[in-house]
Design a protein around this motif. Sequence first.
Motif, short mmCIF file in Angstrom:
data_model
loop_
_atom_site.label_atom_id
_atom_site.label_comp_id
_atom_site.label_asym_id
_atom_site.label_seq_id
_atom_site.Cartn_x
_atom_site.Cartn_y
_atom_site.Cartn_z
N THR A 1 0.74 -1.02 0.05
CA THR A 1 0.10 0.06 0.03
C THR A 1 0.90 1.10 0.09
N GLY A 2 0.46 2.33 -0.27
CA GLY A 2 0.80 3.51 -0.38
C GLY A 2 0.95 4.13 -1.57
N LYS A 3 1.18 5.40 -1.82
CA LYS A 3 0.91 6.20 -3.25
C LYS A 3 2.03 5.94 -4.07
N ASP A 4 3.30 5.36 -3.62
CA ASP A 4 4.47 5.12 -4.59
C ASP A 4 4.51 3.86 -5.21
N ASP B 1 -6.23 1.17 -3.89
CA ASP B 1 -5.13 1.55 -3.29
C ASP B 1 -4.17 0.61 -2.64
N ARG C 1 13.45 0.81 -0.42
CA ARG C 1 12.10 1.53 -0.18
C ARG C 1 12.60 2.89 -0.10
N ARG D 1 12.71 6.35 1.06
CA ARG D 1 11.75 7.29 1.38
C ARG D 1 10.39 7.22 0.66
N ALA D 2 10.16 6.00 -0.21
CA ALA D 2 8.99 6.11 -0.82
C ALA D 2 7.97 5.70 0.26
N ASP D 3 6.62 6.24 -0.27
CA ASP D 3 5.34 5.84 0.50
C ASP D 3 4.83 4.58 0.00
N VAL D 4 5.58 3.38 0.63
CA VAL D 4 5.34 1.84 0.50
C VAL D 4 5.12 1.39 1.55
N GLN D 5 4.30 0.55 2.05
CA GLN D 5 3.92 -0.43 2.98
C GLN D 5 3.97 -1.69 2.87
#
Length: 256
Positions: free
Chosen positions: A15-18, A66, A88, A90-94
């Motif tokens: 999940t995450g925008k990136d 999402d 990862r 600083r990417a917005d990835v979980q």
Amino acid sequence: MAGEGIAGRTLWRLTGKDVLTFLQGLVTNDVLPLGRGPGLVWTGFLTPQGKYLADFFVIRREGDDDSFLIDIPEPLAASTLKRLTMYRLRADVQIAPADGLHVTRGTGPAPAGALPDPRAPSLGWRAYGPDTGGPAVTDWAALRVAAGVPEYPDDLLPDDSYILEMGFERLNGVNFRKGCYVGQEVTARMKHKTELRKGLRQVRLDGPSAPGTPVMAGDRVVGRLGTVAGDRALAYLRHDQAEGPLLAGSSGVFPE
């Protein structure tokens, strides 16, 4: 139609925008089309030297706007996810286990939400949901051998295999127009500047043999057996040396 369960696979949720741009810079295939809607992409993950580390499916299910799933062989999951986490930054990835979800597959009419296996039409469909699936009744190994589709661990060897030698281009597992990814330089050079001297072949056996058995031409090792399904198998062979009588143990090997 109810699907068949698959042993030895694990599902993870990203999940995450990136997520898609993050994966796009790491894996061999183009995952950006998943940003437009549901789909299933098979891809490889390589070392910087271009050798296979893992292969997995990236999935966007209907209604998952999402989040994305990774469907990966369980023995490869820990090391692969550790590397993904390392990249990862600083990417917005979980990344977390996809608890409560399972993968099923089949070759008949596909249930709602199922997605076609992109490697070969004969491999049918895959579905992702709470259903654990029924027992396997399809000879999936035979289907893969007939379609020339390799799998870990019998065919694809981490830190050893090169994906072009293992048929990833033919099987929709690599995209040469997508831009950079880990191992891209070596893979592109193999595509454009060299003639492959080794590769995966479909073979016939005249006796029993097991995956991993060396293929011999006289006293020379010219390859090894991979997936075996009855009297048919996949074999990784040196094209220029796999001539004349070939043996895997005491069984004759006949390239097709």
